[in-house]
Design a protein around this motif. Structure first.
Motif, PDB file in Angstrom:
ATOM      1  N   ALA A   1       0.810  -1.219   0.000  1.00 46.31           N
ATOM      2  CA  ALA A   1       0.000   0.000   0.000  1.00 46.31           C
ATOM      3  C   ALA A   1       0.843   1.269   0.000  1.00 46.31           C
ATOM      4  O   ALA A   1       0.475   2.267  -0.622  1.00 46.31           O
ATOM      5  CB  ALA A   1      -0.940  -0.009   1.205  1.00 46.31           C
ATOM      6  N   ARG A   2       1.995   1.235   0.676  1.00 47.71           N
ATOM      7  CA  ARG A   2       2.815   2.449   0.738  1.00 47.71           C
ATOM      8  C   ARG A   2       3.455   2.780  -0.612  1.00 47.71           C
ATOM      9  O   ARG A   2       3.990   3.863  -0.787  1.00 47.71           O
ATOM     10  CB  ARG A   2       3.881   2.318   1.824  1.00 47.71           C
ATOM     11  CG  ARG A   2       4.869   1.199   1.617  1.00 47.71           C
ATOM     12  CD  ARG A   2       5.754   1.036   2.834  1.00 47.71           C
ATOM     13  NE  ARG A   2       6.402  -0.259   2.849  1.00 47.71           N
ATOM     14  CZ  ARG A   2       6.926  -0.817   3.941  1.00 47.71           C
ATOM     15  NH1 ARG A   2       6.857  -0.185   5.086  1.00 47.71           N
ATOM     16  NH2 ARG A   2       7.504  -1.991   3.903  1.00 47.71           N
ATOM     17  N   ASP A   3       3.397   1.836  -1.561  1.00 45.05           N
ATOM     18  CA  ASP A   3       3.979   2.071  -2.886  1.00 45.05           C
ATOM     19  C   ASP A   3       2.927   2.295  -3.967  1.00 45.05           C
ATOM     20  O   ASP A   3       3.231   2.263  -5.155  1.00 45.05           O
ATOM     21  CB  ASP A   3       4.867   0.887  -3.290  1.00 45.05           C
ATOM     22  CG  ASP A   3       6.124   0.804  -2.441  1.00 45.05           C
ATOM     23  OD1 ASP A   3       6.663   1.868  -2.089  1.00 45.05           O
ATOM     24  OD2 ASP A   3       6.563  -0.323  -2.141  1.00 45.05           O
ATOM     25  N   LYS A   4       1.698   2.554  -3.560  1.00 43.48           N
ATOM     26  CA  LYS A   4       0.620   2.735  -4.544  1.00 43.48           C
ATOM     27  C   LYS A   4       0.887   3.926  -5.466  1.00 43.48           C
ATOM     28  O   LYS A   4       0.404   3.965  -6.593  1.00 43.48           O
ATOM     29  CB  LYS A   4      -0.727   2.881  -3.864  1.00 43.48           C
ATOM     30  CG  LYS A   4      -0.869   4.095  -2.967  1.00 43.48           C
ATOM     31  CD  LYS A   4      -2.243   4.116  -2.302  1.00 43.48           C
ATOM     32  CE  LYS A   4      -2.395   5.327  -1.387  1.00 43.48           C
ATOM     33  NZ  LYS A   4      -3.711   5.351  -0.723  1.00 43.48           N
ATOM     34  N   LYS A   5       1.697   4.881  -5.001  1.00 45.91           N
ATOM     35  CA  LYS A   5       2.011   6.042  -5.849  1.00 45.91           C
ATOM     36  C   LYS A   5       2.711   5.601  -7.138  1.00 45.91           C
ATOM     37  O   LYS A   5       2.536   6.236  -8.187  1.00 45.91           O
ATOM     38  CB  LYS A   5       2.897   7.039  -5.100  1.00 45.91           C
ATOM     39  CG  LYS A   5       4.260   6.507  -4.720  1.00 45.91           C
ATOM     40  CD  LYS A   5       5.097   7.553  -3.989  1.00 45.91           C
ATOM     41  CE  LYS A   5       6.473   6.999  -3.651  1.00 45.91           C
ATOM     42  NZ  LYS A   5       7.313   7.979  -2.912  1.00 45.91           N
ATOM     43  N   ALA A   6       3.494   4.520  -7.066  1.00 44.46           N
ATOM     44  CA  ALA A   6       4.165   4.012  -8.270  1.00 44.46           C
ATOM     45  C   ALA A   6       3.138   3.495  -9.276  1.00 44.46           C
ATOM     46  O   ALA A   6       3.300   3.663 -10.490  1.00 44.46           O
ATOM     47  CB  ALA A   6       5.155   2.905  -7.898  1.00 44.46           C
ATOM     48  N   LEU A   7       2.080   2.878  -8.779  1.00 45.94           N
ATOM     49  CA  LEU A   7       1.027   2.387  -9.658  1.00 45.94           C
ATOM     50  C   LEU A   7       0.251   3.543 -10.288  1.00 45.94           C
ATOM     51  O   LEU A   7      -0.148   3.475 -11.451  1.00 45.94           O
ATOM     52  CB  LEU A   7       0.074   1.479  -8.882  1.00 45.94           C
ATOM     53  CG  LEU A   7       0.688   0.210  -8.273  1.00 45.94           C
ATOM     54  CD1 LEU A   7      -0.382  -0.594  -7.549  1.00 45.94           C
ATOM     55  CD2 LEU A   7       1.354  -0.636  -9.346  1.00 45.94           C
ATOM     56  N   TYR A   8       0.055   4.605  -9.531  1.00 44.24           N
ATOM     57  CA  TYR A   8      -0.662   5.766 -10.079  1.00 44.24           C
ATOM     58  C   TYR A   8       0.170   6.485 -11.143  1.00 44.24           C
ATOM     59  O   TYR A   8      -0.390   7.094 -12.065  1.00 44.24           O
ATOM     60  CB  TYR A   8      -1.059   6.723  -8.956  1.00 44.24           C
ATOM     61  CG  TYR A   8      -2.317   6.299  -8.241  1.00 44.24           C
ATOM     62  CD1 TYR A   8      -3.565   6.460  -8.840  1.00 44.24           C
ATOM     63  CD2 TYR A   8      -2.264   5.707  -6.986  1.00 44.24           C
ATOM     64  CE1 TYR A   8      -4.726   6.060  -8.205  1.00 44.24           C
ATOM     65  CE2 TYR A   8      -3.417   5.295  -6.337  1.00 44.24           C
ATOM     66  CZ  TYR A   8      -4.648   5.474  -6.950  1.00 44.24           C
ATOM     67  OH  TYR A   8      -5.810   5.061  -6.312  1.00 44.24           O
ATOM     68  N   LEU A   9       1.498   6.416 -11.030  1.00 42.54           N
ATOM     69  CA  LEU A   9       2.360   6.976 -12.083  1.00 42.54           C
ATOM     70  C   LEU A   9       2.131   6.223 -13.399  1.00 42.54           C
ATOM     71  O   LEU A   9       2.073   6.828 -14.472  1.00 42.54           O
ATOM     72  CB  LEU A   9       3.829   6.873 -11.671  1.00 42.54           C
ATOM     73  CG  LEU A   9       4.334   7.865 -10.624  1.00 42.54           C
ATOM     74  CD1 LEU A   9       5.764   7.508 -10.210  1.00 42.54           C
ATOM     75  CD2 LEU A   9       4.292   9.291 -11.146  1.00 42.54           C
ATOM     76  N   ILE A  10       1.999   4.898 -13.294  1.00 41.17           N
ATOM     77  CA  ILE A  10       1.748   4.075 -14.480  1.00 41.17           C
ATOM     78  C   ILE A  10       0.354   4.371 -15.035  1.00 41.17           C
ATOM     79  O   ILE A  10       0.169   4.510 -16.249  1.00 41.17           O
ATOM     80  CB  ILE A  10       1.888   2.581 -14.137  1.00 41.17           C
ATOM     81  CG1 ILE A  10       3.302   2.289 -13.632  1.00 41.17           C
ATOM     82  CG2 ILE A  10       1.583   1.710 -15.352  1.00 41.17           C
ATOM     83  CD1 ILE A  10       3.487   0.901 -13.060  1.00 41.17           C
ATOM     84  N   LYS A  11      -0.622   4.466 -14.135  1.00 43.63           N
ATOM     85  CA  LYS A  11      -2.002   4.763 -14.543  1.00 43.63           C
ATOM     86  C   LYS A  11      -2.080   6.104 -15.265  1.00 43.63           C
ATOM     87  O   LYS A  11      -2.803   6.247 -16.261  1.00 43.63           O
ATOM     88  CB  LYS A  11      -2.913   4.774 -13.314  1.00 43.63           C
ATOM     89  CG  LYS A  11      -4.374   5.115 -13.620  1.00 43.63           C
ATOM     90  CD  LYS A  11      -5.194   5.143 -12.336  1.00 43.63           C
ATOM     91  CE  LYS A  11      -6.651   5.456 -12.626  1.00 43.63           C
ATOM     92  NZ  LYS A  11      -6.847   6.811 -13.169  1.00 43.63           N
TER      93      LYS A  11
END
Length: 202
Positions: A3-13
């Motif tokens: 969960a603390r790395d969700k920002k990386a997924l939002y960069l991809i999104k």
């Protein structure tokens, strides 16, 4: 991802579309991409950079489906951001109190994916354990760690919270104390440092 790395997924999104969703009953998030335009853009962006043989075979199926020529990766060099992505996805950064060493490690079932890293970045490859059929690449020598920090991660920073631990590695060597150390001030500094390390606070 954690969960603390969700920002990386939002960069991809943000680049490809799709959606980020929390995994039920877990402190984790997942990214899913289904629409054709986003998939083709993603394939073209990563084509030629896939090194994992299993993923390369999967990539080939997508390329065939969308009539795209599969590209093979060039020989890995020190100045290549691929390692940072590899650590972000499959790596860990930790220290062993008994040995007084920091480790950057990556676990894989495919030893041949890890062995080229030794000549480029240092470290070694070991069998993970007798119970787990996998190999682990580790960098642990101080000089090799500092070389990565100064000359690699400064150019290719990690995109996950693991970068905060990378930023603490040099401080680890300044703050660590031996088991026999009776200096209360230094012991308190070490305890505070460990708390920052455990919480990924740089």
């Amino acid at each position: 991802m954690d969960a603390r790395d969700k920002k990386a997924l939002y960069l991809i999104k943000h680049r490809y579309g799709g959606r980020v969703k929390q995994v039920s009953n877990a402190n984790a998030f997942k990214y899913k991409l289904r629409h054709k335009a986003g998939l083709i853009l993603l394939i073209n962006d990563v084509n030629g950079f896939i090194r994992n043989p299993t993923r390369l075979l999967q990539m080939n199926k997508l390329c065939v489906k969308f009539n795209i020529q599969l590209k093979y990766p060039e020989k890995l060099s020190f100045n290549d951001g691929w390692l940072s992505g590899f650590i972000d996805s499959d790596g860990s950064i930790y220290f062993n109190e008994s040995s007084g060493q920091v480790f950057i490690g990556i676990s894989q079932k495919n030893r041949f994916l890890l062995e080229p890293l030794i000549d480029i970045y240092g470290g070694r490859v070991d069998i993970l354990s007798s119970k787990i059929e996998a190999f682990k690449y580790v960098v642990y020598r101080k000089a090799e760690l500092f070389n990565l920090i100064d000359n690699y991660f400064s150019k290719y920073p990690l995109r996950t919270e693991k970068m905060k631990r990378v930023n603490l590695i040099k401080k680890f060597y300044l703050k660590r104390v031996s088991k026999n150390n009776k200096d209360i001030i230094k012991l308190n500094e070490w305890i505070k440092f460990k708390d920052r390390w455990d919480k990924f606070h740089d």
